[in-house]
Design a protein around this motif. Sequence first.
Motif, PDB file in Angstrom:
ATOM      1  N   MET A 381       0.828  -1.206   0.000  1.00 55.33           N
ATOM      2  CA  MET A 381       0.000   0.000   0.000  1.00 55.33           C
ATOM      3  C   MET A 381       0.864   1.259   0.000  1.00 55.33           C
ATOM      4  SD  MET A 381      -2.806   1.713   0.063  1.00 55.33           S
ATOM      5  CE  MET A 381      -4.221   0.685   0.469  1.00 55.33           C
ATOM      6  N   LEU A 382       1.935   1.260   0.789  1.00 54.80           N
ATOM      7  CA  LEU A 382       2.824   2.421   0.847  1.00 54.80           C
ATOM      8  C   LEU A 382       3.362   2.770  -0.538  1.00 54.80           C
ATOM      9  CD1 LEU A 382       4.578   4.445   2.614  1.00 54.80           C
ATOM     10  CD2 LEU A 382       6.340   2.689   2.481  1.00 54.80           C
ATOM     11  N   PHE A 383       3.855   1.768  -1.261  1.00 55.37           N
ATOM     12  CA  PHE A 383       4.444   2.048  -2.565  1.00 55.37           C
ATOM     13  C   PHE A 383       3.381   2.282  -3.636  1.00 55.37           C
ATOM     14  CE2 PHE A 383       8.028  -0.025  -0.382  1.00 55.37           C
ATOM     15  CZ  PHE A 383       8.951   1.005  -0.541  1.00 55.37           C
ATOM     16  N   THR A 384       2.191   1.737  -3.442  1.00 56.39           N
ATOM     17  CA  THR A 384       1.088   2.078  -4.338  1.00 56.39           C
ATOM     18  C   THR A 384       0.738   3.551  -4.209  1.00 56.39           C
ATOM     19  OG1 THR A 384       0.159  -0.166  -4.234  1.00 56.39           O
ATOM     20  CG2 THR A 384      -1.323   1.605  -4.903  1.00 56.39           C
ATOM     21  N   MET A 385       0.666   4.027  -2.974  1.00 49.98           N
ATOM     22  CA  MET A 385       0.361   5.438  -2.737  1.00 49.98           C
ATOM     23  C   MET A 385       1.486   6.342  -3.249  1.00 49.98           C
ATOM     24  SD  MET A 385      -2.633   5.684  -1.352  1.00 49.98           S
ATOM     25  CE  MET A 385      -3.041   4.398  -2.527  1.00 49.98           C
ATOM     26  N   ALA A 386       2.735   5.898  -3.087  1.00 52.54           N
ATOM     27  CA  ALA A 386       3.862   6.672  -3.612  1.00 52.54           C
ATOM     28  C   ALA A 386       3.795   6.762  -5.129  1.00 52.54           C
ATOM     29  CB  ALA A 386       5.179   6.051  -3.171  1.00 52.54           C
ATOM     30  N   SER A 387       3.398   5.677  -5.771  1.00 54.25           N
ATOM     31  CA  SER A 387       3.314   5.652  -7.232  1.00 54.25           C
ATOM     32  C   SER A 387       2.247   6.597  -7.761  1.00 54.25           C
ATOM     33  CB  SER A 387       3.038   4.222  -7.716  1.00 54.25           C
ATOM     34  OG  SER A 387       2.917   4.169  -9.113  1.00 54.25           O
ATOM     35  N   VAL A 388       1.137   6.714  -7.046  1.00 60.81           N
ATOM     36  CA  VAL A 388       0.042   7.574  -7.538  1.00 60.81           C
ATOM     37  C   VAL A 388       0.265   9.034  -7.169  1.00 60.81           C
ATOM     38  CG1 VAL A 388      -1.567   5.648  -7.365  1.00 60.81           C
ATOM     39  CG2 VAL A 388      -1.448   7.312  -5.500  1.00 60.81           C
ATOM     40  N   GLY A 389       1.333   9.337  -6.426  1.00 57.08           N
ATOM     41  CA  GLY A 389       1.652  10.723  -6.121  1.00 57.08           C
ATOM     42  C   GLY A 389       0.966  11.267  -4.892  1.00 57.08           C
ATOM     43  N   LEU A 390       0.774  10.447  -3.862  1.00 57.64           N
ATOM     44  CA  LEU A 390       0.183  10.921  -2.615  1.00 57.64           C
ATOM     45  C   LEU A 390       1.134  11.908  -1.943  1.00 57.64           C
ATOM     46  CD1 LEU A 390      -2.221  10.487  -0.576  1.00 57.64           C
ATOM     47  CD2 LEU A 390      -0.665   8.949   0.653  1.00 57.64           C
ATOM     48  N   PRO A 391       0.659  13.111  -1.579  1.00 55.72           N
ATOM     49  CA  PRO A 391       1.538  14.064  -0.882  1.00 55.72           C
ATOM     50  C   PRO A 391       2.142  13.444   0.376  1.00 55.72           C
ATOM     51  CG  PRO A 391      -0.468  15.158  -1.595  1.00 55.72           C
ATOM     52  CD  PRO A 391      -0.662  13.687  -1.869  1.00 55.72           C
ATOM     53  N   GLY A 392       3.415  13.705   0.582  1.00 53.83           N
ATOM     54  CA  GLY A 392       4.126  13.125   1.711  1.00 53.83           C
ATOM     55  C   GLY A 392       4.927  11.901   1.351  1.00 53.83           C
ATOM     56  N   LEU A 393       4.783  11.430   0.091  1.00 61.07           N
ATOM     57  CA  LEU A 393       5.566  10.292  -0.374  1.00 61.07           C
ATOM     58  C   LEU A 393       6.341  10.694  -1.632  1.00 61.07           C
ATOM     59  CD1 LEU A 393       3.034   7.358   0.206  1.00 61.07           C
ATOM     60  CD2 LEU A 393       5.048   7.930   1.583  1.00 61.07           C
ATOM     61  N   ALA A 394       7.244   9.824  -2.068  1.00 56.94           N
ATOM     62  CA  ALA A 394       8.256  10.177  -3.070  1.00 56.94           C
ATOM     63  C   ALA A 394       7.686  10.599  -4.418  1.00 56.94           C
ATOM     64  CB  ALA A 394       9.214   8.997  -3.265  1.00 56.94           C
ATOM     65  N   GLY A 395       6.542  10.079  -4.805  1.00 51.16           N
ATOM     66  CA  GLY A 395       6.042  10.338  -6.144  1.00 51.16           C
ATOM     67  C   GLY A 395       5.459  11.720  -6.359  1.00 51.16           C
ATOM     68  N   PRO A 397       6.419  15.218  -5.159  1.00 51.37           N
ATOM     69  CA  PRO A 397       7.104  16.494  -5.442  1.00 51.37           C
ATOM     70  C   PRO A 397       7.552  16.653  -6.886  1.00 51.37           C
ATOM     71  CG  PRO A 397       7.908  15.527  -3.392  1.00 51.37           C
ATOM     72  CD  PRO A 397       7.071  14.482  -4.060  1.00 51.37           C
ATOM     73  N   GLY A 398       8.150  15.622  -7.467  1.00 49.09           N
ATOM     74  CA  GLY A 398       8.671  15.729  -8.819  1.00 49.09           C
ATOM     75  C   GLY A 398       7.581  15.978  -9.839  1.00 49.09           C
ATOM     76  N   GLU A 399       6.498  15.209  -9.752  1.00 47.23           N
ATOM     77  CA  GLU A 399       5.426  15.371 -10.735  1.00 47.23           C
ATOM     78  C   GLU A 399       4.731  16.713 -10.574  1.00 47.23           C
ATOM     79  OE1 GLU A 399       2.872  11.997 -11.002  1.00 47.23           O
ATOM     80  OE2 GLU A 399       4.505  10.620 -11.477  1.00 47.23           O
ATOM     81  N   LEU A 400       4.620  17.198  -9.338  1.00 50.52           N
ATOM     82  CA  LEU A 400       4.031  18.522  -9.133  1.00 50.52           C
ATOM     83  C   LEU A 400       4.891  19.603  -9.792  1.00 50.52           C
ATOM     84  CD1 LEU A 400       1.910  20.359  -7.770  1.00 50.52           C
ATOM     85  CD2 LEU A 400       3.404  20.428  -5.765  1.00 50.52           C
ATOM     86  N   LEU A 401       6.202  19.520  -9.613  1.00 51.60           N
ATOM     87  CA  LEU A 401       7.102  20.497 -10.232  1.00 51.60           C
ATOM     88  C   LEU A 401       6.992  20.470 -11.755  1.00 51.60           C
ATOM     89  CD1 LEU A 401      10.350  20.127  -8.065  1.00 51.60           C
ATOM     90  CD2 LEU A 401       8.917  22.171  -8.274  1.00 51.60           C
ATOM     91  N   VAL A 402       6.887  19.272 -12.331  1.00 50.46           N
ATOM     92  CA  VAL A 402       6.768  19.167 -13.790  1.00 50.46           C
ATOM     93  C   VAL A 402       5.467  19.792 -14.274  1.00 50.46           C
ATOM     94  CG1 VAL A 402       6.512  17.551 -15.714  1.00 50.46           C
ATOM     95  CG2 VAL A 402       8.266  17.146 -13.986  1.00 50.46           C
ATOM     96  N   ILE A 403       4.377  19.560 -13.570  1.00 50.69           N
ATOM     97  CA  ILE A 403       3.093  20.130 -13.974  1.00 50.69           C
ATOM     98  C   ILE A 403       3.131  21.661 -13.894  1.00 50.69           C
ATOM     99  CG2 ILE A 403       0.654  20.318 -13.337  1.00 50.69           C
ATOM    100  CD1 ILE A 403       0.777  17.376 -12.502  1.00 50.69           C
ATOM    101  N   VAL A 404       3.727  22.195 -12.819  1.00 53.10           N
ATOM    102  CA  VAL A 404       3.858  23.650 -12.685  1.00 53.10           C
ATOM    103  C   VAL A 404       4.706  24.213 -13.827  1.00 53.10           C
ATOM    104  CG1 VAL A 404       4.841  25.492 -11.267  1.00 53.10           C
ATOM    105  CG2 VAL A 404       3.512  23.654 -10.189  1.00 53.10           C
ATOM    106  N   ALA A 405       5.813  23.528 -14.122  1.00 50.16           N
ATOM    107  CA  ALA A 405       6.685  23.981 -15.204  1.00 50.16           C
ATOM    108  C   ALA A 405       5.981  23.899 -16.554  1.00 50.16           C
ATOM    109  CB  ALA A 405       7.963  23.135 -15.227  1.00 50.16           C
ATOM    110  N   ALA A 406       5.216  22.831 -16.761  1.00 50.31           N
ATOM    111  CA  ALA A 406       4.502  22.664 -18.026  1.00 50.31           C
ATOM    112  C   ALA A 406       3.427  23.731 -18.196  1.00 50.31           C
ATOM    113  CB  ALA A 406       3.883  21.271 -18.106  1.00 50.31           C
ATOM    114  N   TRP A 407       2.823  24.131 -17.088  1.00 49.10           N
ATOM    115  CA  TRP A 407       1.790  25.177 -17.163  1.00 49.10           C
ATOM    116  C   TRP A 407       2.367  26.473 -17.704  1.00 49.10           C
ATOM    117  CZ3 TRP A 407      -3.418  25.094 -16.484  1.00 49.10           C
ATOM    118  CH2 TRP A 407      -4.063  26.326 -16.406  1.00 49.10           C
ATOM    119  N   LYS A 408       3.618  26.768 -17.328  1.00 45.67           N
ATOM    120  CA  LYS A 408       4.270  27.980 -17.822  1.00 45.67           C
ATOM    121  C   LYS A 408       4.511  27.917 -19.326  1.00 45.67           C
ATOM    122  CE  LYS A 408       6.729  28.934 -13.493  1.00 45.67           C
ATOM    123  NZ  LYS A 408       8.063  29.107 -12.863  1.00 45.67           N
ATOM    124  N   VAL A 409       4.682  26.702 -19.836  1.00 54.58           N
ATOM    125  CA  VAL A 409       4.936  26.525 -21.266  1.00 54.58           C
ATOM    126  C   VAL A 409       3.634  26.482 -22.052  1.00 54.58           C
ATOM    127  CG1 VAL A 409       5.904  24.964 -23.001  1.00 54.58           C
ATOM    128  CG2 VAL A 409       7.117  25.327 -20.845  1.00 54.58           C
TER     129      VAL A 409
END
Length: 503
Positions: A381-395, A397-409
């Motif tokens: 369950m922990l790694f499933t949640m990390a994979s889907v991008g649950l805040p507080g887990l590894a997945g 921060p990176g995807e959020l930064l990419v989405i913010v950067a893509a919005w600027k483009v």
Amino acid sequence: MNAAGFPLLSLLTFLPLAGAIFILTLKGEDKVVADNARWAALWTSLIVFALSLILWFRFDKTDPGFQFVERLDWLTDFGISYHMGVDGISVLFVLLSTLLTPICVLASWDAIQTRVREYMVAFLVLETMMVGMFAALDFIVFYVFFEGVLIPMFLIIGVWGGKRRVYASFKFFLYTLLGSVLMLLAILLLWYRAGTTDIPALFQHAIPPAVQTWIFLAFFASFAVKVPMWPFHTWLPDAHVEAPTAGSVILAGVLLKMGAYGFLRFSLPLLPHASADFAPAIYVLSIVAVVYTSLVALAQEDMKKLIAYSSVAHMGIVTLGIFTFNVQGLSGALFTMLSHGVVSGALFLCVGVLYDRVHSREIARYGGVAKIMPSYAVIFMLFTMASVGLPGLAGFPGELLVIVAAWKVNPTVAFGAALGMILGAAYMLYLYKRVAFGRITKDDLRGLLDMSPREHLVFAPLILLAIWMGVSPQTFLSFFEASVTALVVRHEAALGAARLAGM
């Protein structure tokens, strides 16, 4: 050499090879040799990981240049040297490689019972190639390690894989080799024009935009297959399904990062005009990869195939972030590469835990596993949640930064990336629901034992990293910041100079 005159990167690169040679010299009864090979591989990989922590502790985050540099003359008449070093873009991938190798050795402890010595040798040789590739600062040295990775992975899939292992291993080898041949031609063209294959020296060499286009396409042929980008991804599901569990861990955790690393290390700094010209096409391919492979993952009945297709979707986020050409996008791409290495590796290990007990990867084969394997269910369950991008887990921060950067483009591009996160939650939660919950319908599932101490030990560092990266992402982003900022500044300066010159 580095500041202390100690060839740390060479030691990290070639110590696993020395361990492999030692294992090949072992003699005695087959069982004794197999046990000794396991222990030798484990201790070698642990020592290499311990040494790699020196990179972590002594790396100067404020320096955008290369550190721990080593250089020896090799083919001086041709401008080729043995040149090694790491910067903020590569240093953490060296650590990721050295971390996952002992984890893979431990994960294979009981699962591999045939040709154990050769198996452990293959993994140590693979570690040498991975570390050398991320540390190489000469194109020819890089190419040797880049292609050298194919050989041990080809053997790992082809010898210790599943029923269709020969087909999968040849498909993997031929796909990746074909693209790399074009990259070699591009390297030779760079050498012909500049008289050197030294990567930092080539960064200072101006390449005409028309020539950049052809070199970019040659690099793209190699890197896109390695990522893999849609539609060059078809080798990946077969390779993952047929590879042994540890092979899938390294394939997803490190080898898929080779292509994205190539775009960051070579395409952007060497070919800024071509990178900008082809960025819209990269956006389209990345969004198609994110959406299409997520939908394909929803339809999968094989757990390994589902996670394999999810890897293509996550790497689509990575390539999208790289070609936003801003600090948030590049940092997000690098962070996502690291987090995906940790999380996808752990997910393949989760599949391996069940496969070692039931010898089936079919999702429909399971159900209610949480009732009889509660410890496993929590980790899964922990790694499933990390994979889907649950805040507080590894997945997250990176995807959020990419989405913010893509919005600027382009907001449409950002929407496509965000849609991938939604679809990712759909297929991963659907997978977890079918495996962990519901009724136990198979008699041979009722007696399953929960995870052993060795299996807990395998997951422990990955659990720590998944939480650490989610709670304190700046710990890792700080390694990228100086190098990424310098790369973005250099890229913008090159485009600005070209506009002033009327190119």
